[in-house]
Design an enzyme around this catalytic site. Structure first.
Site, PDB file in Angstrom:
ATOM      1  N   GLY A 244       0.716  -1.174   0.107  1.00 34.13           N
ATOM      2  CA  GLY A 244      -0.140  -0.012  -0.131  1.00 34.13           C
ATOM      3  C   GLY A 244       0.798   1.292   0.117  1.00 34.13           C
ATOM      4  N   SER A 245       0.265   2.237   0.422  1.00 33.29           N
ATOM      5  CA  SER A 245       0.922   3.722   0.325  1.00 33.29           C
ATOM      6  C   SER A 245       2.066   3.706   1.679  1.00 33.29           C
ATOM      7  CB  SER A 245      -0.083   4.879   0.469  1.00 33.29           C
ATOM      8  OG  SER A 245      -0.690   4.906   1.479  1.00 33.29           O
ATOM      9  N   GLY A 249       1.550   2.168   5.443  1.00 33.60           N
ATOM     10  CA  GLY A 249       2.676   1.390   5.869  1.00 33.60           C
ATOM     11  C   GLY A 249       3.471   1.949   6.965  1.00 33.60           C
ATOM     12  N   GLU A 266       5.668  -3.331   1.359  1.00 31.05           N
ATOM     13  CA  GLU A 266       5.652  -3.144  -0.085  1.00 31.05           C
ATOM     14  C   GLU A 266       5.230  -1.590  -0.270  1.00 31.05           C
ATOM     15  OE1 GLU A 266       6.322  -2.693  -3.308  1.00 31.05           O
ATOM     16  OE2 GLU A 266       4.655  -4.280  -3.841  1.00 31.05           O
ATOM     17  N   CYS A 300       3.231   0.207  -8.231  1.00 32.63           N
ATOM     18  CA  CYS A 300       4.275   0.828  -7.499  1.00 32.63           C
ATOM     19  C   CYS A 300       5.490   1.043  -8.177  1.00 32.63           C
ATOM     20  CB  CYS A 300       4.397  -0.051  -6.108  1.00 32.63           C
ATOM     21  SG  CYS A 300       4.703  -1.521  -6.456  1.00 32.63           S
TER      22      CYS A 300
HETATM   23  C1  UN1 Z   1       2.595  -3.437  -7.631  1.00 30.02           C
HETATM   24  O1  UN1 Z   1       2.496  -2.573  -8.387  1.00 30.02           O
HETATM   25  O2  UN1 Z   1       2.444  -3.508  -6.357  1.00 30.02           O
HETATM   26  O3  UN1 Z   1       6.945  -5.217 -11.236  1.00 30.02           O
HETATM   27  C2  UN1 Z   1       3.447  -4.624  -7.786  1.00 30.02           C
HETATM   28  C3  UN1 Z   1       5.518  -5.118 -11.629  1.00 30.02           C
HETATM   29  C4  UN1 Z   1       4.898  -6.019 -11.364  1.00 30.02           C
HETATM   30  C5  UN1 Z   1       4.335  -6.078  -9.817  1.00 30.02           C
HETATM   31  C6  UN1 Z   1       3.974  -4.584  -9.339  1.00 30.02           C
HETATM   32  N1  UN1 Z   1       5.292  -7.323 -11.569  1.00 30.02           N
HETATM   33  O4  UN1 Z   1       5.366  -4.118 -12.147  1.00 30.02           O
END
Ligand code: UN1
Length: 515
Positions: A244-245, A249, A266, A300
């Protein structure tokens, strides 16, 4: 379109109102508020989930505790046999699940199916790992002593996932966790509860055929106001994996820290692509565009900054703007094959897009492309935005932040050293990439003084990582690692074992203690 959507829902056994708790094959009667899921492309209601109350959750956790006692005794390769069969089922339902991701999260069908493929891949990975969850034999300094380490399961692993990868992140965590002997409790984003329900419908046949105890694979759909903090504070949850953000987190890490709860975080990224004069632009430009506008900028790992050497700055800018122009006709419903960019998840995300652009401009940024809400034939909501490029400087406050939208900041650098300094000069540290054909530059980028991110690439996008690598990042990204490499160890309790098989009591460090 409507028919295709209904067909997908029927095939995945999504009802009008679905239970918010599954323990494997059983669905509880739940007592929390109803959460309605909406299609961000059309604004239409898809289906609802009757979410869980705290008491519903509590009952589920008691079952998970019982299930753990049984599951941990099942040999790892046998546990992985279930994971293997889940992988086969996911292959069978790849397109349906991918389509549901498109409907509920707004990702284009290719990306929806790609996400299911990530789940399949991690099943295969975990299957192999099952016979390699090894500890090492260590050398004791004492005669007739044996020392080694071994890995036991932790217990209940809580998994909190975000809307943008509504299935895959669950799978990265779950397949390794259950193979290692843990049981899992998945709390999906309230914006994408149906994808989670669907996954459980798809795997339930495998669980019943193999008589997997109820309580190994748990799903709980709950409002954060009902379960948010209480989930994190729950001492029965041995490990929490949270995607999440950074804001979410940080809060969770502090709460979990109070009880010494283990966490895998993450969180946000602010990923840069560096482009050097020797770069092959035919490769760099499409890679940057994929990284920046894929999933409508809501990964992300999305490329948020392009840091370009001044010698090629104008050329790169022109080529990026030209590439973006070609995207205009490719924005639309994510189920259409022609579409490359779907909607943002909701109107709050659109507001964040607008605010970020206006902040960037008021800090002195120059609009190179975009900055509009997209309308036109086939566009049914105001959630579609034009991918945007802004010439900016790295220190702008808005550039230092992660905005979950397709906004790319173009930044000029005078040298590789300066570009690396810019790459590192943000709070986040997830993914990064350098485009170059110079071996020396590539190695400088990968050396200890180079990228400070959890993931550093050369000549490929910041996004779209394979499951075989450890996924995660440093600094405000939270420091966690999931998925491949040796990330499985994070789901395990490491135990160092010492055995004295002699008749003497030699002490370590040569200490004498004689009675
Ligand atoms: C995410 O955006 O939380 O590397 C995960 C990537 C993908 C996973 C992203 N395999 O862009």
């Amino acid at each position: 379109m409507e028919e295709r959507i209904n067909g997908t829902l029927d095939k995945l056994e999504i009802k009008k109102i679905n239970s918010g708790i599954c323990t494997g094959t059983s669905w509880f009667e739940t007592h929390g508020p109803v959460i309605m899921s909406e299609d961000p492309s059309t604004g239409r209601e898809i289906a609802a989930v009757q979410s869980a109350s705290y008491d519903d959750y509590d009952l589920m956790i008691k079952g998970a505790e019982r299930a753990f006692l049984e599951w941990r005794r099942c040999p790892a390769p046998k546990r992985a046999e279930i994971v293997r069969q889940i992988g086969l089922k996911l292959r069978e339902y790849k397109e349906d699940l991918g389509r549901l991701i498109s409907i509920e999260a707004g990702k284009i069908l290719q990306e929806g199916m790609g996400e299911v493929q990530e789940m399949i891949d991690i099943c295969d990975f975990a299957l192999g790992q099952a016979r390699m969850m090894n500890g090492v034999m260590l050398r004791s300094e004492r005669p007739d002593h044996k020392m080694y380490d071994q890995y036991h399961p932790l217990g209940i692993v809580g998994i909190v996932t975000s809307f943008n990868f509504p299935m895959a992140v669950w799978a990265w965590n779950t397949m390794l966790a259950v193979t290692g002997g843990n049981v899992v409790v998945w709390k999906p984003s309230s914006r994408t509860p149906l994808t989670a329900v669907a996954v459980h419908k798809v795997i339930s046949g495998v669980l019943s055929e193999n008589e997997v105890p109820e309580g190994v694979f748990n799903l709980v759909v709950a409002k954060s106001s009902v379960l948010g903090d209480r989930f994190i504070e729950d001492r029965r949850i041995a490990l929490l994996s949270i995607t999440g953000s950074t804001r979410v987190g940080r809060h969770a890490a502090q709460l979990a820290g109070k009880r010494f709860g283990k966490v895998i975080l993450e969180l946000g990224g602010n990923n840069a692509a560096l482009v050097m004069p020797s770069a092959n632009l035919d490769l760099a430009i499409p890679s940057i565009v994929f990284g920046a506008v894929g999933t409508a900028g809501q990964r992300c790992t999305t490329t948020r900054r392009v840091i370009v050497h001044e010698a090629i700055y104008d050329k790169v800018k022109e080529r990026l703007v030209n590439a973006y122009r070609q995207l205009e006709s490719r924005i639309g419903n994510p189920l259409n094959e022609n579409t490359l960019i779907g909607p943002l998840i909701d109107s709050a995300a659109v507001d964040a897009y607008k605010i970020a652009i206006s902040n960037a401009l008021s800090e002195g940024g120059k609009l190179a492309y975009g900055n509009s809400i997209v309308s036109g034939p086939g566009i049914e909501t105001n959630n579609f935005v034009m991918p945007t490029i802004i010439e900016a400087q790295n220190h702008f406050r808005i550039v230092q932040e992660e905005t979950f939208a397709p906004i790319l900041y173009l930044i000029k650098a005078g040298s590789l050293e300066e570009a690396i300094a810019f790459n590192n000069d943000v709070p986040q540290g997830l993914s990064s990439t350098l485009f170059t054909t110079s071996l020396a530059e590539a190695e400088q980028w990968l050396a200890e003084g180079g990228s400070d991110c959890g993931m550093a690439n050369v000549n490929l996008s910041t996004s779209g990582a394979e499951i075989g690598g450890a996924f995660g990042g440093e600094k405000d990204t939270g420091g966690g690692r999931e998925s491949g490499s040796d990330a499985w160890k994070l789901y395990m309790r490491r135990q160092t074992v010492n055995v004295n098989y002699g008749n003497e009591m030699p002490l370590a460090q040569g200490i004498r203690f004689e009675l």
